[in-house]
Design a protein around this motif. Structure first.
Motif, PDB file in Angstrom:
ATOM      1  N   LEU A 548       0.824  -1.209   0.000  1.00  0.00           N
ATOM      2  CA  LEU A 548       0.000   0.000   0.000  1.00  0.00           C
ATOM      3  C   LEU A 548       0.857   1.258   0.000  1.00  0.00           C
ATOM      4  O   LEU A 548       0.529   2.252  -0.667  1.00  0.00           O
ATOM      5  CB  LEU A 548      -0.927  -0.012   1.218  1.00  0.00           C
ATOM      6  CG  LEU A 548      -2.039  -1.076   1.203  1.00  0.00           C
ATOM      7  CD1 LEU A 548      -2.797  -1.059   2.524  1.00  0.00           C
ATOM      8  CD2 LEU A 548      -3.003  -0.828   0.050  1.00  0.00           C
ATOM      9  N   GLN A 551       2.139   1.816  -3.434  1.00  0.00           N
ATOM     10  CA  GLN A 551       1.074   2.325  -4.304  1.00  0.00           C
ATOM     11  C   GLN A 551       0.810   3.807  -4.030  1.00  0.00           C
ATOM     12  O   GLN A 551       0.617   4.597  -4.962  1.00  0.00           O
ATOM     13  CB  GLN A 551      -0.204   1.510  -4.082  1.00  0.00           C
ATOM     14  CG  GLN A 551      -0.112   0.063  -4.559  1.00  0.00           C
ATOM     15  CD  GLN A 551      -1.367  -0.716  -4.228  1.00  0.00           C
ATOM     16  OE1 GLN A 551      -2.249  -0.237  -3.519  1.00  0.00           O
ATOM     17  NE2 GLN A 551      -1.441  -1.947  -4.720  1.00  0.00           N
ATOM     18  N   ARG A 555       1.277   6.883  -6.549  1.00  0.00           N
ATOM     19  CA  ARG A 555       0.129   7.745  -6.865  1.00  0.00           C
ATOM     20  C   ARG A 555       0.452   9.210  -6.605  1.00  0.00           C
ATOM     21  O   ARG A 555       0.102  10.092  -7.401  1.00  0.00           O
ATOM     22  CB  ARG A 555      -1.048   7.276  -6.017  1.00  0.00           C
ATOM     23  CG  ARG A 555      -2.292   8.127  -6.145  1.00  0.00           C
ATOM     24  CD  ARG A 555      -3.325   7.647  -5.142  1.00  0.00           C
ATOM     25  NE  ARG A 555      -4.445   8.569  -5.051  1.00  0.00           N
ATOM     26  CZ  ARG A 555      -5.284   8.629  -4.038  1.00  0.00           C
ATOM     27  NH1 ARG A 555      -5.117   7.802  -3.028  1.00  0.00           N
ATOM     28  NH2 ARG A 555      -6.285   9.470  -4.019  1.00  0.00           N
ATOM     29  N   ASN A 718     -10.804   1.723   3.076  1.00  0.00           N
ATOM     30  CA  ASN A 718     -10.007   0.479   3.049  1.00  0.00           C
ATOM     31  C   ASN A 718     -10.856  -0.663   3.600  1.00  0.00           C
ATOM     32  O   ASN A 718     -11.233  -0.654   4.781  1.00  0.00           O
ATOM     33  CB  ASN A 718      -8.742   0.655   3.888  1.00  0.00           C
ATOM     34  CG  ASN A 718      -7.789  -0.505   3.711  1.00  0.00           C
ATOM     35  OD1 ASN A 718      -8.206  -1.602   3.342  1.00  0.00           O
ATOM     36  ND2 ASN A 718      -6.515  -0.276   3.970  1.00  0.00           N
ATOM     37  N   VAL A 749     -10.496   0.432  -1.590  1.00  0.00           N
ATOM     38  CA  VAL A 749      -9.378  -0.517  -1.553  1.00  0.00           C
ATOM     39  C   VAL A 749      -9.902  -1.858  -1.045  1.00  0.00           C
ATOM     40  O   VAL A 749     -10.346  -1.969   0.100  1.00  0.00           O
ATOM     41  CB  VAL A 749      -8.237  -0.021  -0.640  1.00  0.00           C
ATOM     42  CG1 VAL A 749      -7.096  -1.038  -0.624  1.00  0.00           C
ATOM     43  CG2 VAL A 749      -7.740   1.334  -1.121  1.00  0.00           C
ATOM     44  N   GLU A 781      -2.529   3.469  -9.615  1.00  0.00           N
ATOM     45  CA  GLU A 781      -3.690   3.696  -8.759  1.00  0.00           C
ATOM     46  C   GLU A 781      -4.004   2.496  -7.875  1.00  0.00           C
ATOM     47  O   GLU A 781      -4.888   2.573  -7.028  1.00  0.00           O
ATOM     48  CB  GLU A 781      -4.926   4.005  -9.614  1.00  0.00           C
ATOM     49  CG  GLU A 781      -4.842   5.304 -10.394  1.00  0.00           C
ATOM     50  CD  GLU A 781      -6.096   5.569 -11.230  1.00  0.00           C
ATOM     51  OE1 GLU A 781      -6.480   6.731 -11.377  1.00  0.00           O
ATOM     52  OE2 GLU A 781      -6.700   4.590 -11.727  1.00  0.00           O
ATOM     53  N   GLY A 782      -3.277   1.404  -8.056  1.00  0.00           N
ATOM     54  CA  GLY A 782      -3.569   0.212  -7.263  1.00  0.00           C
ATOM     55  C   GLY A 782      -3.964  -0.987  -8.085  1.00  0.00           C
ATOM     56  O   GLY A 782      -4.238  -2.053  -7.545  1.00  0.00           O
ATOM     57  N   VAL A 786      -8.011  -2.084  -6.454  1.00  0.00           N
ATOM     58  CA  VAL A 786      -8.709  -0.837  -6.114  1.00  0.00           C
ATOM     59  C   VAL A 786      -9.828  -0.612  -7.127  1.00  0.00           C
ATOM     60  O   VAL A 786      -9.688  -0.936  -8.304  1.00  0.00           O
ATOM     61  CB  VAL A 786      -7.713   0.351  -6.139  1.00  0.00           C
ATOM     62  CG1 VAL A 786      -8.456   1.662  -6.056  1.00  0.00           C
ATOM     63  CG2 VAL A 786      -6.727   0.223  -5.002  1.00  0.00           C
TER      64      VAL A 786
END
Length: 792
Positions: A548, A551, A555, A718, A749, A781-782, A786
């Motif tokens: 995370l 990421q 981002r 999350n 997420v 963006e994941g 995500v």
């Protein structure tokens, strides 16, 4: 190494599997004779050769040495001047041809790779292609010499063909002519190397010639007619000439081979050695083995070691260490729990490593160089053990104690078993103490609780156990060092249906001290399992946080770059507009000069043009320096700002929500839609909270709702680790708050995992009327972990 240890540890079975990997008879013989070495330099060289051969197998595939036959006897005959037969010469040719293929295998795609320990062996190979080509030109097969082997042989065979045709012509004339009535059959046959015809016995006087044979009944005589006797004699002479020419050809080839005898002998030796090395590499590939690191300090450290004779799908990797903090390891636990397998794994992998074989364990596993291994391993799981069994084991142990030294490894399976438990335990402790005092690396398995106490109370001695699940009544085969094992006899008996009354009476038979000790072991085991589970969970969380964080940083970098790009483009466009405006103004002033005849006051016009240029240059300077012309109404301080306040970022002309308190330098984080940026207090201006009205929400007295709460809603939620039901409940409330806060989009997420949580969330989003669209995150963006949601 003593043969009893090799047999007890099943080393011969490894050699059988190794022998199957060799492709030549001489290579297989080397495999069968392979013994563990005690020369550390030789061991390291063999391990390096095995590793380099394994690397080549992975890069280029396998190579065959199948045509390598033992020609040492033929070479010896050449040394004393003898000639070789066809088969011997073909064996030499096959060796040279296979040498050529192996040489080509070594050269392919190696130009850009570093040299290894096998390069010198490959370079010394001499294919002798001209010699092998000459042999193939002269010898077509094991029973056929080519006509082109020599001009003399070609002429002899041509004469043989002519003579043979004349014989068949003569005999065909007899068979199909006047003698036909005298023949048993109209055929031409051969007896004793001579062409004959079958004549009825009563007509033998009608066909003059030599009788060579007769049928079993005597009714048929095989007569060589006088007309072909001379031709048959000529054929026989030609056959002798042919044989003589063949011998000359073989002698010539033998002479050529003798000239290259040393090179051929070296080829044979190198090919056999390479076959042996690649057999070791092939075994390592099958076992997924790795090169062990050898030391002479008696230190053993095996990582995820697997017993090579247990099927891959069933074997459980174990971690074993010995010789660092402790020299004596006592393994306890129930039967069939893997104690003996752990013992054999250490012994067998040590033997394999010292024989130059890779071991089935992780890279950088360590093995100690032992000059001798003593193993007393047998089947001690029978119901009754006779005195002779105990005597046999004790005889082995006595011989161990006499010969073992600090360079030995001693392995005991069920030490002290087969006699009175009290005496057996005392004897076992005494034997282990003797070995421990001499610094001999020792591993022993036992059931005796006294040995557990001995290990706990003696420096340099460590307990270990093989994990056992009482719930399933099955061993896990995991070796746990530092924890003594329980026999679990009462728990197993209870699970199998033994009555509680009998078990309680059994518990009364053991002392309170022993019972307390077993309880301590149970508590230790429970705590170990708990700590292990927590450790694994923490490791999982750390990995998740790391992902995370990566990421988020990616981002943030992308957003910062996007912001800089937008500002740069805006300034460039503004600068372009100003340039065009200046050009237009200059052109306009020039036109004024042309109209002087219309009585225009040119000095006044020029003053006006200069004033206009000053104003435009000032605007251009402010734009190009990217100065924020707009100042906040009031200079804010750290006391004026708190998380959740609505502010306007003047440099970006965007509204957002304060996400953190200012640091010592006045910087804080502001969330602007999906952009989260770090800005200074001087760049902020407080804005009044908007007031909204909605019929679907409970109204205040004025029919209005303040947004003080919803304005601080995060743009991200999350849901990692939630079930689908938990996630939907939490997501439902969050989307309502985000929609009320007028957020354009939010980020959910949920992680990748099995995809069940993602599917449940997407199904829920499809049913929401205030959701305009949603999509999976892009790179930065994941990705698929995500979902980005846009509101209407």
């Amino acid at each position: 190494m003593n043969q009893k240890a090799l047999s007890s540890l099943e080393y011969p079975k490894i050699i059988e599997r190794l022998t199957e990997k060799a492709s030549s008879p001489m290579g297989k013989e080397l495999c069968r004779k392979l013994q563990p070495s005690t020369d550390i330099n030789k061991i390291r060289l063999m391990q390096t050769q095995t590793k380099d051969a394994l690397t080549r197998l992975f890069q280029k595939g396998s190579v065959s040495f199948g045509s390598v036959k033992d020609i040492r006897g033929s070479l010896k005959r050449l040394e004393i001047g003898s000639s070789l037969g066809i088969m011997e010469i073909l064996s030499v040719c096959a060796l040279l041809e296979n040498t050529s293929r192996v040489k080509a295998y070594s050269r392919g795609d190696r130009s850009d790779l570093p040299s290894d320990s096998l390069d010198s062996m490959f370079e010394q190979l001499a294919p002798l292609t001209p010699l092998s080509s000459e042999i193939r030109r002269c010898i077509l097969s094991e029973d056929e010499i080519s006509d082109d082997a020599s001009p003399a042989l070609r002429q002899v065979r041509r004469n043989m063909k002519v003579t043979n045709d004349r014989i068949h012509t003569q005999l065909s004339g007899l068979v199909n002519g006047n003698a036909r009535t005298y023949l048993q059959d109209s055929v031409i046959t051969m007896r004793n190397g001579r062409y004959c015809i079958p004549v009825k016995a009563e007509y033998k006087g009608q066909v003059p010639g030599m009788i060579h044979d007769q049928s079993s009944t005597g009714s048929t005589l095989f007569i060589e007619p006088m007309a072909v006797v001379k031709l048959n004699n000529d054929m026989r002479e030609l056959e002798l000439q042919e044989q003589k020419e063949i011998e000359i050809i073989l002698a010539g080839l033998s002479e050529q081979i003798a000239e290259e005898r040393e090179a051929i002998a070296l080829n044979l030796e190198l090919m056999v050695q390479l076959d042996f090395i690649f057999a070791r590499a092939g075994l390592a590939m099958d076992m997924n083995g790795s090169e062990p690191v050898f030391n002479e300090e008696g230190r053993v450290l095996l990582k995820k070691a697997r017993h090579p004779l247990i099927p891959k799908k069933k074997v459980v990797p174990i971690d074993i260490r010995l010789g660092d903090d402790f020299n004596l390891l006592i393994i306890t636990g129930p039967n069939t729990g893997g104690k003996t397998v752990s013992l054999k794994t250490v012994g067998l992998l040590t033997l394999m490593g010292q024989a130059g074989l890779h071991i089935p364990a992780l890279d950088r596993s360590e093995l100690a160089l032992f000059h001798e291994i003593y193993a007393d391993i047998g089947d001690e799981q029978s119901i009754e053990q006779s005195l002779s069994t105990f005597s046999s084991h004790m005889t082995n142990i006595v011989s161990f104690l006499e010969k073992a030294d600090s360079r030995s490894l001693v392995l005991f399976d069920e030490l002290g078993a087969g006699t009175d438990p009290t005496e057996g335990a005392a004897l076992a402790i005494s034997i282990l103490s003797y070995l421990h005092d001499k610094g001999i690396r020792t591993m022993a398995t036992t059931h005796y609780s006294e040995l557990k106490v001995y290990a706990l109370s003696t420096p340099g001695v460590e307990n270990a156990c093989c994990e056992f699940s009482v719930e399933t009544l099955r061993p896990t085969y995991r070796l746990l060092i530092g924890i003594p094992g329980k026999s679990n006899a009462f728990a197993i008996s209870s699970k199998l249906g033994l009555s509680d009354q009998i078990i309680e009476r059994a518990k009364e038979q053991i002392s309170e001290q022993d019972e307390s000790f077993e309880d301590v072991l149970s508590s230790l085991e429970e705590n170990r399992v708990t700590i292990e589970n927590e450790r694994l969970e923490i490791a999982r969380y750390k990995e998740e946080i790391k992902t995370l964080k990566a990421q988020l940083e990616s981002r943030q970098e992308k957003l910062d770059a996007q912001r800089d790009r937008i500002l740069r483009q805006a300034n460039e466009e503004a600068h372009k507009v100003l340039e065009e405006a200046k050009e237009y103004a200059d052109q306009t002033m020039k036109l004024f000069h042309k109209f002087q005849k219309n009585n225009v006051d040119t000095s006044a016009v020029e003053r006006e043009r200069q004033e206009l240029r000053k104003r435009m240059n000032k605007a251009e300077k402010n734009m190009s320096d990217r100065q924020e012309t707009k100042k906040p109404k009031k200079q804010l301080t750290a006391k004026d700002i708190r998380p959740g306040d609505s502010v306007k970022v003047l440099s970006m002309n965007l509204k957002g929500t304060v996400g953190s308190r200012p640091d010592s330098k006045g910087f804080l984080f502001v969330q602007m839609g999906i952009i989260r940026s770090k800005v200074h207090l001087s760049d902020l201006e407080l804005v009044d909270e908007p007031v909204i009205t909605t019929p679907s929400l409970q109204k205040t007295g004025a029919g209005k709702i303040r947004m003080s709460k919803s304005a601080s809603v995060s743009t991200e939620i999350n849901l990692l680790g939630r079930t689908v039901d938990e996630a939907i409940a939490e997501l439902d409330k969050y989307l309502d708050d985000a929609y009320i806060a007028h957020l354009k989009s939010v980020r959910i997420v949920h992680g990748k995992g099995t995809g069940a949580l993602r599917k449940g969330i997407h199904d829920y989003l499809r049913r929401q009327k205030h959701v305009s669209s949603f999509r999976l995150g892009e790179f930065g963006e994941g990705d698929a972990g995500v979902t980005i949601v846009d509101f209407k």
